[in-house]
Design an enzyme around this catalytic site. Structure first.
Site, PDB file in Angstrom:
ATOM      1  N   CYS A   1       0.807  -1.221   0.000  1.00 53.00           N
ATOM      2  CA  CYS A   1       0.000   0.000   0.000  1.00 53.00           C
ATOM      3  C   CYS A   1       0.841   1.273   0.000  1.00 53.00           C
ATOM      4  O   CYS A   1       0.295   2.377  -0.096  1.00 53.00           O
ATOM      5  CB  CYS A   1      -0.944  -0.001   1.197  1.00 53.00           C
ATOM      6  SG  CYS A   1      -1.970  -1.484   1.264  1.00 53.00           S
TER       7      CYS A   1
ATOM      8  N   LYS B   1      -9.698   7.989   2.025  1.00 50.75           N
ATOM      9  CA  LYS B   1     -10.133   6.612   1.757  1.00 50.75           C
ATOM     10  C   LYS B   1     -11.584   6.394   2.166  1.00 50.75           C
ATOM     11  O   LYS B   1     -12.220   5.456   1.686  1.00 50.75           O
ATOM     12  CB  LYS B   1      -9.235   5.618   2.497  1.00 50.75           C
ATOM     13  CG  LYS B   1      -7.843   5.445   1.915  1.00 50.75           C
ATOM     14  CD  LYS B   1      -7.077   4.351   2.645  1.00 50.75           C
ATOM     15  CE  LYS B   1      -5.673   4.164   2.082  1.00 50.75           C
ATOM     16  NZ  LYS B   1      -4.766   5.244   2.481  1.00 50.75           N
TER      17      LYS B   1
ATOM     18  N   HIS C   1      -9.734   1.982  -0.537  1.00 54.91           N
ATOM     19  CA  HIS C   1      -8.279   1.810  -0.491  1.00 54.91           C
ATOM     20  C   HIS C   1      -7.764   1.356  -1.854  1.00 54.91           C
ATOM     21  O   HIS C   1      -7.976   0.217  -2.267  1.00 54.91           O
ATOM     22  CB  HIS C   1      -7.935   0.784   0.585  1.00 54.91           C
ATOM     23  CG  HIS C   1      -6.490   0.742   0.955  1.00 54.91           C
ATOM     24  ND1 HIS C   1      -5.491   1.312   0.189  1.00 54.91           N
ATOM     25  CD2 HIS C   1      -5.846   0.175   2.020  1.00 54.91           C
ATOM     26  CE1 HIS C   1      -4.325   1.108   0.761  1.00 54.91           C
ATOM     27  NE2 HIS C   1      -4.512   0.436   1.865  1.00 54.91           N
TER      28      HIS C   1
END
Length: 417
Positions: free
Chosen positions: A166, A340, A345
């Site tokens: 991420c 988000k 995400h």
């Protein structure tokens, strides 16, 4: 900040997200608090415990990519190329042949072409290996996000992908910054791309109990910092920034969104998927980014948080922020929001999209909200810009991206007067 080194600025933004395609649509939806999350349409998710995601709506790659080329690109690479073209157009960027030789492309990708991998597996199983397309590997390989952008734009400098879960998109922007500062590139296309709304992607995260299961309330499912949060919402998309030296940008009369002033990275070295309980990695990346920017904590006015909506992750990030920023954060002079809550995400693309949102906050004096705050978790002891956007003249802002494997990146973006 070292005044001898070249200052690097953001002159173009391009994005394809669940909240829209292009800067205007996406940014307007964020400021209005409109969620891009809905029921999964990419495949039949009726037997899944999780049936919601942030999908890019009405995607037609032929709008951005020649039809004969589309089959060469996985969905993530399609998003990447489209975002890069939008960013270059937004920047009004025209490169000479000499500049093309030194232009760089750095893209972050977390998982690559999952849908391509699933398709190949199905063909082998049902029709045999001889029926696999010659485009199979190019639609799966992660580096094709950067490779296909370089091909589309005709740039010949450094071209590669960062893969740090991420934090991938944020790492890509940070590494592009380093190339430009070192003089190894004259201009850079940098960002992230991801497309994991597939049976493998959803089932894998579902098995980890990482995803929200609010299937009956998709738009209210992602609830960073809220007491009722129950996990993140997987999304897809891409975002690209055009980065160039300030002197070059001024010489060509470019519109400047923000200066990229700081880059810090670290590793928790603690657990494959859980953040370190003492927040040491997150604190280190934030401190290193501010040190790189030559700033002290009190000068940061806004943080675009990693803020995924997981029970543990949100608390650990907020504690790390309070530990780093002290009373500046706990007295709520520092604003912290999670976009988000609206985009979901974007995984490997998240850090790039959120860096773009942070640049926009600096440029336009508006801070996007964290939506879906019903009752804020008291353990998240910061001002989370609950539910409504706010006006603020943001001079310096920070964007956090934390990934599996304990990898952390913080970027500092600053307004250019």
């Amino acid at each position: 900040m070292d005044t001898a080194r070249e200052r690097i600025v953001v002159t173009g933004l391009g994005m394809v997200t669940p909240c829209g395609t292009g800067v205007t649509e996406t940014w307007d939806n964020l400021l209005a608090g409109r969620s891009g999350i809905g029921l999964i349409t990419a495949f039949d998710a009726s037997e899944f415990a999780v049936r919601i995601a942030g999908e890019v709506k009405d995607w037609d790659p032929s709008v951005h990519i020649p039809k004969k080329k589309v089959r060469e690109l996985g969905r993530f690479a399609q998003f990447a190329v489209a975002s890069a073209q939008l960013a270059v157009r937004d920047a009004g960027l025209e490169l000479t042949e000499q500049e093309r030789e030194n232009a760089a492309c750095v893209m972050g990708v977390g998982m690559g072409g999952l849908e391509g991998l699933e398709r190949v597996s199905e063909v082998i199983r049902e029709k045999g290996p001889s029926k696999v397309s010659p485009y199979a590997v190019p639609t799966i390989a992660m580096n094709m996000a950067a490779g296909q952008i370089s091909i589309a734009l005709g740039i010949h400098g450094p071209s590669f992908c960062t893969a740090s879960a991420c934090a991938s998109g944020a790492h890509a922007i940070g590494e592009a910054l380093m190339l430009l500062r070192a003089g190894a590139a004259s201009v850079a296309i940098a960002g992230g791309a991801e497309a994991t709304i597939t049976p493998t992607g959803i089932a894998g995260f579902q098995a980890m109990f990482a995803l929200s299961r609010r299937n009956d309330d998709p738009k209210g499912a992602c609830r960073p910092f809220d007491t009722q949060r129950d996990g993140f919402v997987a999304s897809e998309g891409a975002a690209v920034l055009v980065l160039e030296p300030l002197t070059r940008a001024k010489r060509r009369g470019a519109r400047i969104y923000a200066e990229l002033t700081g880059y810090g990275s670290s590793c928790d070295a603690y657990h494959p998927v859980q953040p370190a309980l003492d927040g040491r990695g997150a604190m280190a990346s934030m401190r290193r980014a501010m040190q790189d920017a030559g700033l002290v904590a009190e000068q940061i006015e806004y943080i675009n948080a990693h803020g995924t909506g997981t029970p543990q992750g949100d608390v650990q990030e907020c504690k790390a922020i309070v530990d780093v920023f002290g009373h500046h954060a706990s007295d709520q002079r520092l604003w912290v929001s999670s976009t988000k809550s609206m985009t979901g995400h974007l995984l490997g693309a998240a850090g790039a999209a959120e860096a773009a949102f942070t640049a926009l906050a600096c440029a336009r004096g508006l801070v996007p909200p964290t939506i879906n705050i019903g009752e804020k978790d008291p353990q998240c002891a910061v001002d989370v810009v609950a539910n409504e956007a706010r006006e603020r003249s943001v001079r310096h802002a920070l964007s956090n991206s934390f990934g599996f494997g304990g990898t952390n990146v913080s970027l500092v973006l600053s307004r250019v007067n």
